[in-house]
Write a protein that holds these residues in place. Structure first.
Motif, mmCIF file in Angstrom:
data_model
loop_
_atom_site.group_PDB
_atom_site.id
_atom_site.type_symbol
_atom_site.label_atom_id
_atom_site.label_comp_id
_atom_site.label_asym_id
_atom_site.label_seq_id
_atom_site.Cartn_x
_atom_site.Cartn_y
_atom_site.Cartn_z
ATOM 1 N N ARG A 86 19.544 69.835 -25.720
ATOM 2 C CA ARG A 86 18.883 70.152 -26.982
ATOM 3 C C ARG A 86 17.358 70.159 -26.860
ATOM 4 N NH1 ARG A 86 21.813 67.545 -31.271
ATOM 5 N NH2 ARG A 86 23.930 68.410 -31.232
ATOM 6 N N LEU A 87 16.838 69.546 -25.809
ATOM 7 C CA LEU A 87 15.384 69.325 -25.731
ATOM 8 C C LEU A 87 14.619 70.569 -25.298
ATOM 9 C CD1 LEU A 87 15.519 65.816 -24.025
ATOM 10 C CD2 LEU A 87 15.173 66.305 -26.467
ATOM 11 N N GLY A 88 15.332 71.499 -24.684
ATOM 12 C CA GLY A 88 14.667 72.706 -24.208
ATOM 13 C C GLY A 88 15.490 73.328 -23.101
ATOM 14 N N PRO A 89 14.998 74.415 -22.513
ATOM 15 C CA PRO A 89 15.779 75.162 -21.524
ATOM 16 C C PRO A 89 15.977 74.382 -20.223
ATOM 17 C CG PRO A 89 13.540 76.025 -21.674
ATOM 18 C CD PRO A 89 13.684 75.018 -22.779
ATOM 19 N N ALA A 90 17.134 74.585 -19.619
ATOM 20 C CA ALA A 90 17.378 74.022 -18.289
ATOM 21 C C ALA A 90 16.473 74.720 -17.279
ATOM 22 C CB ALA A 90 18.843 74.212 -17.901
ATOM 23 N N VAL A 91 15.951 73.960 -16.328
ATOM 24 C CA VAL A 91 15.142 74.551 -15.268
ATOM 25 C C VAL A 91 15.695 74.090 -13.933
ATOM 26 C CG1 VAL A 91 13.041 74.870 -16.619
ATOM 27 C CG2 VAL A 91 13.447 72.685 -15.467
ATOM 28 N N ALA A 92 15.343 74.820 -12.878
ATOM 29 C CA ALA A 92 15.961 74.543 -11.585
ATOM 30 C C ALA A 92 15.161 73.528 -10.778
ATOM 31 C CB ALA A 92 16.092 75.841 -10.799
ATOM 32 N N GLY A 93 13.874 73.538 -10.937
ATOM 33 C CA GLY A 93 13.072 72.703 -10.052
ATOM 34 C C GLY A 93 12.013 71.921 -10.796
ATOM 35 N N PHE A 94 11.227 71.191 -10.036
ATOM 36 C CA PHE A 94 10.149 70.398 -10.627
ATOM 37 C C PHE A 94 9.086 70.186 -9.564
ATOM 38 C CE2 PHE A 94 13.508 67.733 -8.970
ATOM 39 C CZ PHE A 94 12.840 66.805 -8.195
ATOM 40 N N VAL A 95 7.916 69.799 -10.000
ATOM 41 C CA VAL A 95 6.803 69.573 -9.070
ATOM 42 C C VAL A 95 7.086 68.325 -8.238
ATOM 43 C CG1 VAL A 95 4.349 68.987 -8.917
ATOM 44 C CG2 VAL A 95 5.129 70.700 -10.580
ATOM 45 N N LYS A 96 6.968 68.474 -6.920
ATOM 46 C CA LYS A 96 7.250 67.345 -6.026
ATOM 47 C C LYS A 96 5.963 66.898 -5.347
ATOM 48 C CE LYS A 96 11.989 68.770 -4.907
ATOM 49 N NZ LYS A 96 12.091 70.046 -5.637
ATOM 50 N N LEU A 97 5.719 65.602 -5.363
ATOM 51 C CA LEU A 97 4.615 65.073 -4.574
ATOM 52 C C LEU A 97 4.979 65.179 -3.100
ATOM 53 C CD1 LEU A 97 3.574 61.773 -6.394
ATOM 54 C CD2 LEU A 97 2.609 64.066 -6.643
ATOM 55 N N ALA A 98 4.003 65.524 -2.298
ATOM 56 C CA ALA A 98 4.222 65.499 -0.859
ATOM 57 C C ALA A 98 4.480 64.054 -0.445
ATOM 58 C CB ALA A 98 2.984 66.031 -0.142
ATOM 59 N N TRP A 99 5.526 63.822 0.301
ATOM 60 C CA TRP A 99 5.775 62.490 0.851
ATOM 61 C C TRP A 99 5.585 62.590 2.362
ATOM 62 C CZ3 TRP A 99 5.990 57.615 -0.481
ATOM 63 C CH2 TRP A 99 6.480 56.678 0.445
ATOM 64 N N PRO A 100 4.574 61.943 2.880
ATOM 65 C CA PRO A 100 4.270 62.081 4.311
ATOM 66 C C PRO A 100 5.256 61.291 5.152
ATOM 67 C CG PRO A 100 2.806 60.459 3.299
ATOM 68 C CD PRO A 100 3.716 60.960 2.208
ATOM 69 N N GLU A 101 6.201 61.985 5.814
ATOM 70 C CA GLU A 101 7.130 61.263 6.692
ATOM 71 C C GLU A 101 6.395 60.775 7.943
ATOM 72 O OE1 GLU A 101 10.100 60.144 6.451
ATOM 73 O OE2 GLU A 101 10.678 61.054 4.545
ATOM 74 N N PRO A 102 6.679 59.573 8.405
ATOM 75 C CA PRO A 102 6.054 59.099 9.645
ATOM 76 C C PRO A 102 6.568 59.908 10.837
ATOM 77 C CG PRO A 102 7.677 57.508 8.833
ATOM 78 C CD PRO A 102 7.578 58.581 7.798
ATOM 79 N N THR A 103 5.810 59.910 11.900
ATOM 80 C CA THR A 103 6.227 60.643 13.097
ATOM 81 C C THR A 103 6.498 59.640 14.219
ATOM 82 O OG1 THR A 103 3.899 60.890 13.697
ATOM 83 C CG2 THR A 103 4.908 62.729 12.517
ATOM 84 N N ARG A 104 7.402 60.029 15.128
ATOM 85 C CA ARG A 104 7.743 59.163 16.274
ATOM 86 C C ARG A 104 6.675 59.310 17.352
ATOM 87 N NH1 ARG A 104 11.839 56.241 15.352
ATOM 88 N NH2 ARG A 104 13.057 57.006 13.619
ATOM 89 N N THR A 105 6.354 58.192 17.979
ATOM 90 C CA THR A 105 5.462 58.215 19.136
ATOM 91 C C THR A 105 6.263 57.668 20.303
ATOM 92 O OG1 THR A 105 4.689 55.991 18.670
ATOM 93 C CG2 THR A 105 3.461 57.814 17.664
ATOM 94 N N GLY A 106 5.641 57.515 21.465
ATOM 95 C CA GLY A 106 6.360 57.040 22.654
ATOM 96 C C GLY A 106 7.263 55.859 22.341
ATOM 97 N N ASP A 107 6.694 54.755 21.931
ATOM 98 C CA ASP A 107 7.511 53.563 21.710
ATOM 99 C C ASP A 107 7.511 53.114 20.247
ATOM 100 O OD1 ASP A 107 4.926 52.759 21.467
ATOM 101 O OD2 ASP A 107 5.080 51.045 22.821
ATOM 102 N N GLY A 108 7.072 53.988 19.341
ATOM 103 C CA GLY A 108 7.016 53.505 17.963
ATOM 104 C C GLY A 108 6.889 54.613 16.933
ATOM 105 N N LEU A 109 6.060 54.372 15.933
ATOM 106 C CA LEU A 109 5.945 55.292 14.804
ATOM 107 C C LEU A 109 4.491 55.385 14.366
ATOM 108 C CD1 LEU A 109 8.947 53.748 12.870
ATOM 109 C CD2 LEU A 109 8.814 56.192 13.432
ATOM 110 N N ARG A 110 4.128 56.537 13.865
ATOM 111 C CA ARG A 110 2.802 56.707 13.292
ATOM 112 C C ARG A 110 2.984 57.088 11.822
ATOM 113 N NH1 ARG A 110 -1.827 57.776 16.106
ATOM 114 N NH2 ARG A 110 -0.624 58.434 17.924
ATOM 115 N N GLY A 111 2.377 56.304 10.937
ATOM 116 C CA GLY A 111 2.500 56.595 9.512
ATOM 117 C C GLY A 111 1.174 56.408 8.812
ATOM 118 N N GLN A 112 1.227 56.072 7.549
ATOM 119 C CA GLN A 112 -0.013 55.864 6.811
ATOM 120 C C GLN A 112 0.223 54.931 5.623
ATOM 121 O OE1 GLN A 112 -0.830 59.396 3.885
ATOM 122 N NE2 GLN A 112 -0.234 60.258 5.867
ATOM 123 N N ILE A 113 -0.866 54.450 5.082
ATOM 124 C CA ILE A 113 -0.762 53.602 3.892
ATOM 125 C C ILE A 113 -0.586 54.513 2.677
ATOM 126 C CG2 ILE A 113 -2.058 52.021 2.404
ATOM 127 C CD1 ILE A 113 -3.219 50.840 4.977
#
Lengths: 265, 265, 265
Positions: free
Chosen positions: A147-174
């Motif tokens: 009732r609130l309005g038309p159905a829509v397919a998508g929505f705005v998504k924040l970029a979520w920075p996935e961490p990357t693998r390094t030799g023996d660990g992971l590189r990410g961010q705060i």
């Protein structure tokens, strides 16, 4: 009794949250209102999205979560209600709902366009009061989302920075700094290889944070990394503020690697 | 279920609001408590009065609004309960209720003097807990207002500075700074002449704020004037803090005049 | 309807308090939640203990008070539920409950060890959500305290510095600074000799604070001592912040003595 939660950047110095609650209780006096957070930094959509994600899944099924961090209020961004297998979410279509929605089975997304569910007098600067509050109150009374309005397919998504693998660990961010000055990273517990548990060290801004089970595993004032209560790696000072003392900031790179020698706690 | 709202300068660092709620719930466990604002600047009666005014009319009829910004607590100021055609208001007689009362049809004003409705042990520094909370709780249980003390004819009114007309516009002032650093003025939407809509510019501290419908009608970081959600002209920076960046302060003069050329959005 | 109060250092910028409320309402949707204070300085157990003590006794009998100021979370400190003749208290065994317990007739103290009453997934950094919230919710549903874990005899007590008598007065110290910048001391009203009432002066940091009945008994901006709403001697500036302007700090010595000449208000 239905629950409506509120997550906003409206603070407690002004009347904004109070006005939203008045609107909701006028429409549905039987609803229960719960504050998640109101001191989200002004206009910080990503922080609001993170806070909502960290809290919403601890509420009963059927809870209605309203998130209003809305620097584009009154402009061209649209407004959404989303129904998932667990709950309902209401807010501007600017990404503030998107981190929570990453975890959800989405049943329906509707754009809020039916003015019958808005306040009669609607400002262009405070949709929290004039649009999101009355819509949430209507949902809490059982109004079907369609009732609130038309159905829509998508929505705005924040970029979520996935961490990357390094030799023996992971590189990410705060990705978030909490009140205690802890730097929450995008490195999830389940991304740690078995080898890293109990023998890893995180580094950021030339400081080394040994991975421990809890803050007080290191001496007072010392850096420590833990898997925090959101399930992500977190950089902290035991009994102090890592953000304040070490200058941690959102976006700063964090590296997680094996310690040279095994740490004996 | 009756609603009691609370508007105070008690903050959330101390126990003041919590103690008030305990007192109320001891007297009337069935009442519903709603916070309007608690981080009103300490002792700033005008800010408390403005916040109350901006929120109270969004609550259901019959709501009891308690406002405690009370630098004169324990001294000679008296304490009031006021019944209007819409609601009940309770607080010190120092003006904190007076802006809301400008909009109301007043039915009765009573001075709080009947100690039967106060806490048995009453401090001279915290009437929020010892006097206003138990009186509000009594009202929420149906105690007639006349039992609380003698009827009085008047109450302390805060000066409200009406804007003045100039050649082609209005001269007013900033009356409130909100959390976002927006400067809310005393110029009400209904005071704008037809000619000003859509082609006016506000000025304050040598900055020009074109009147638009919403913040994002101007580029990020640019000054903009809007009719805010309280119905008053508001000076802002899109995505920033006008108070912080431009040094807006309460009391600062604001001029609203015709733009030379018509703005095409 | 049972009441659960929350006293924490979790602030309102993050989701911590919201997550605790979600957990509680999932277990007991019928409970009533009341915030006492959430902006306790991070990790300041003594401030949390003082705030809890100042508020808890204004709540109805049977209220469950949860206090989480918990810098040692995840380490070796234990967790407690305490039943007194008036109420139930839940929190870490680090002293945060101990000032309130000084006033109470203790019926039972139990260590929280029965994991059946914790969240299934328990972090080592957020026992507010994972342990104290579900335990309080269980108590609110009538779970007997003995089910939560073994009875214990004692608990960690914060040192409470009793004031000492001097020739004509008392020597104490500041134990709490409130939002208004008032310095609350450890000198209780009932410790003042009859002679001191109405003719005493407090001194701290070379400033003299005449003992009066209320703040406005002195001119605006002047120092004044009053018996505050917690029942303790309090150092203040009328209309200003004694902490901010005079640099009052927790732990600072305060002397209360006879005035040379009697003060005529």
């Amino acid at each position: 009794m239905k629950i409506i939660t509120l997550t906003t950047d409206f603070g407690q110095a002004d009347w904004f949250v109070g006005a939203m609650k008045g609107v909701i209780l006028t429409i549905n006096p039987a609803v229960r209102l719960v504050d998640i957070a109101h001191d989200i930094p002004a206009g910080d959509v990503a922080a609001g999205a993170f806070a909502l994600t960290a809290a919403y899944r601890f509420f009963p099924r059927g809870t209605i979560h309203v998130a209003v961090v809305d620097p584009g209020v009154g402009g061209s961004r649209s407004a959404l209600a989303v129904k998932t297998s667990r709950c309902l979410l209401v807010g501007p279509d600017n990404g503030v709902l998107s981190l929570a929605l990453r975890r959800e089975k989405i049943r329906a997304i509707h754009r809020l366009e039916n003015r019958a569910y808005f306040l009669a007098e609607r400002s262009r600067t405070f949709h929290g009061r004039d649009l999101f509050a009355p819509v949430a109150a209507a949902l809490s009374k059982g109004t079907p989302i369609r009732r609130l309005g038309p159905a829509v397919a998508g929505f705005v998504k924040l970029a979520w920075p996935e961490p990357t693998r390094t030799g023996d660990g992971l590189r990410g961010q705060i990705v978030y700094l909490d009140r205690f000055g802890n730097g929450i990273t995008n490195i999830a517990a389940e991304q740690l290889s078995d080898g890293l548990w109990g023998r890893a060290v995180a580094s950021a801004r030339r400081t080394r944070f040994p991975l421990e089970t809890h803050y007080q595993a290191v001496a007072s004032g010392r850096p420590v990394a833990v898997i925090g209560s959101t399930g992500f790696l977190e950089l902290a000072l035991n009994g102090g503020s890592a953000a304040g003392k070490l200058g941690l900031k959102v976006g700063q790179p964090v590296r997680l690697a094996l310690r040279r020698e095994r740490h004996v706690p």
